[in-house]
Design an enzyme around this catalytic site. Structure first.
Site, PDB file in Angstrom:
ATOM      1  CB  SER A 134      -0.907   0.039   1.230  1.00  0.00           C
ATOM      2  OG  SER A 134      -1.611   1.275   1.237  1.00  0.00           O
ATOM      3  CE  LYS A 189      -3.186  -2.426  -0.261  1.00  0.00           C
ATOM      4  NZ  LYS A 189      -3.376  -2.386  -1.645  1.00  0.00           N
ATOM      5  CG  HIS A 192      -4.645  -1.123   3.866  1.00  0.00           C
ATOM      6  ND1 HIS A 192      -4.943  -0.501   2.669  1.00  0.00           N
ATOM      7  CD2 HIS A 192      -3.773  -0.305   4.499  1.00  0.00           C
ATOM      8  CE1 HIS A 192      -4.283   0.638   2.581  1.00  0.00           C
ATOM      9  NE2 HIS A 192      -3.556   0.777   3.686  1.00  0.00           N
ATOM     10  CG  ASN A 193      -7.129  -1.806  -0.481  1.00  0.00           C
ATOM     11  OD1 ASN A 193      -6.124  -1.574   0.190  1.00  0.00           O
ATOM     12  ND2 ASN A 193      -7.079  -1.933  -1.787  1.00  0.00           N
ATOM     13  CD  GLU A 196      -7.421   2.950   0.440  1.00  0.00           C
ATOM     14  OE1 GLU A 196      -6.366   2.402   0.788  1.00  0.00           O
ATOM     15  OE2 GLU A 196      -7.776   3.027  -0.743  1.00  0.00           O
TER      16      GLU A 196
END
Ligand code: NAP
Length: 466
Positions: A134, A189, A192-193, A196
């Site tokens: 990222s 990940k 994470h997105n 986000e």
């Protein structure tokens, strides 16, 4: 001379990561496919345009020569689009690889694909590392956050490269940590997105509330800038910059069509949430807000059809900031609980505190909040029941309620703020209403139910009619 590591795919991320590797003193081979008349000499031209690659890089558009240029065991960073492109390049490479060579997929692949790829590679005595990265184009160049997973033995061969190019946290430690077996890195990940998505949607909601209060872009930028003092984050900072950017006399933001696109990780995260059984409500709310935004024609038509209140929305900035703070805590709590849940289901033993730590720099969701969360998660695996989050949720709850009520009265859509509040209200009700759902299920489907105060936990069925 053999290169220490190869980068396959000279797109946005591959270009930045190869420059980053070269800047860190590694000799790197770079490759991009050749397509007659379309993609010609891509790697060679890229090398020529960047002085730091002159000595440190060898450029190829022939896959065999690229593979042969690498020291054994070969380490190849795949930087291609997620999905079929990863399988296609693995197929292209397969004839040229030898036992113990290591492929590192650093794109946004679905973690189930990574699990499959690790398995097929292992059958050939090859290694596959699935790694989330990222930070976008700039982060990849100056230091991204890196989330590798797969066989630990294979990771040990590549850790020095990934740790060198990663961002550094406030203790100068690399924002790169081995996440666990299988596709856990790509899974983390993906979450994470998802976090986000919700963080971005929360900022869009605050922006919409301030806009409804007739604040100018400049004054919203000033308000967000004040929030930076104790709610500092990359996404908040870039929002300040965005609000101030002008094109001619106009604010660029006002010229941008209000239809949010997505590349799929929010959708994957939402499907995973549904599969996991974890009530992480904010990521789906953010995803569906993007979907709704893309219904521009229907929105315009409905706006003309249904009346909207003309009242002046009045919410104090401090209250809005508290609501923002409240919802961010819930968002992070939900995200980390989801990681814990899926990690437990797969026996990945993901270290939540390490995940938060490697998200304190280099990545899109880096923030002051993340630094504090990393400290808490070192001793606990849940934010809701631990300080300082308990106290902060209690302290900001009333302001969040007030903001949500005002927005409801004014018909202003705030799906993520509402999802945060509803989650909080739901999780703190010891005795809820699901008894009626169970009774309905038993009524029409004989699905049975359990009774309160029956320690045997036996299942009951009732003939409800008559
Ligand atoms: P990009 O700019 O579109 O580059 C894609 C690269 O893949 C190009 O070099 C392309 O080659 C190559 N490629 C595609 N299909 C191929 C095939 N069948 N065979 C060989 N090469 C192929 O993409 P990107 O932004 O660098 O993203 C790469 C990955 O990183 C994606 O999974 C993305 O989701 C992830 N990611 C991106 C960002 C970001 O901010 N951009 C951040 C984090 C993660 P050609 O040029 O020849 O088509």
């Amino acid at each position: 001379m053999k290169a220490e590591i190869g980068v396959l795919g000279m797109g946005v991320m591959g270009r930045s990561l190869s420059r980053n590797l070269a800047r860190n003193g590694f000799v790197v081979s770079i490759y991009n496919r050749h397509v007659d008349g379309v993609e010609e000499n891509v790697a060679r031209d890229f090398k020529a345009a960047h002085p730091e690659l002159a000595e440190a890089a060898m450029a190829y558009d022939d896959i065999s020569a690229f593979v042969q240029s690498l020291a054994i065991p070969r380490k190849i960073l795949l930087m291609v689009n997620a999905g079929p492109a990863v399988d296609a390049v693995m197929e292209d490479l397969s004839a040229h690889l030898e036992e113990n060579d290591i492929l590192i997929d650093a794109g946004n692949s679905h973690y189930q694909d990574t699990i499959r790829r690790i398995k097929t590679m292992k059958e050939r005595n090859l290694h596959f590392i699935g790694s989330g990265v990222s930070g976008g184009e700039k982060g990849a160049l100056i230091g991204p956050s890196i989330m590798p997973s797969g066989e630990y033995k294979a990771y040990q061969h590549i850790s020095r490269y990934l740790e060198a190019i990663a961002a550094k946290d406030s203790n100068n430690q690399p924002c790169c940590a081995y996440i666990g077996e299988q596709g856990s890195g790509h899974f983390v990940k993906m979450i994470h997105n998802g976090i986000e998505y919700a963080e971005m949607q929360l900022l869009a909601e605050c922006y919409s509330i301030l806009k409804a209060q007739k604040e100018s872009n400049e004054s919203i930028a000033n308000i967000f800038e004040q929030w930076m003092e104790d709610q500092g984050s990359y996404l908040l900072q870039i929002s300040v910059d965005i609000l101030r950017k002008k094109e001619g006399d106009a604010y660029l933001l006002d010229l941008i069509l209000d239809k949010a696109a997505n590349k799929g990780t929010g959708k994957w995260a939402t499907s995973t949430i549904a599969d996991s059984g974890e009530p992480a409500t904010m990521i789906p709310a953010a995803l569906f807000a993007r979907y709704l935004s893309s219904f521009k024609d229907q929105r315009t038509k409905a706006e003309a059809l249904f009346s909207s209140p003309k009242e002046y929305l009045s919410i104090l900035n401090d209250k809005l900031k508290e609501a923002y703070q409240f919802a961010r805590i819930i968002n992070h709590h939900q995200g980390f609980s989801l990681i814990k849940n899926v990690s437990d289901q797969n026996a990945w033993q993901v270290n939540l505190s390490e995940v938060a730590r490697i998200w304190t720099a280099g990545c899109i969701i880096k923030s002051d909040l993340m630094k504090d969360i990393s400290v808490t998660l070192n001793q606990a695996d849940n934010l809701l029941f631990n300080e300082p989050w308990c106290s902060q949720l209690s302290a900001t709850h009333s302001a969040t309620q007030q903001v949500v009520i005002k927005c409801m009265e004014n018909q202003l859509p705030i799906p993520c703020l509402t999802a945060a509040l509803n989650y909080f209200h739901g999780i703190k009700i010891g005795d809820g209403s699901a008894n009626l759902i169970q009774a309905q299920r038993d009524y029409f489907g004989a699905h049975t139910y359990k009774k309160k105060n029956d320690p045997s936990e036996r299942s009951y069925h009732t003939v409800w009619e008559g």
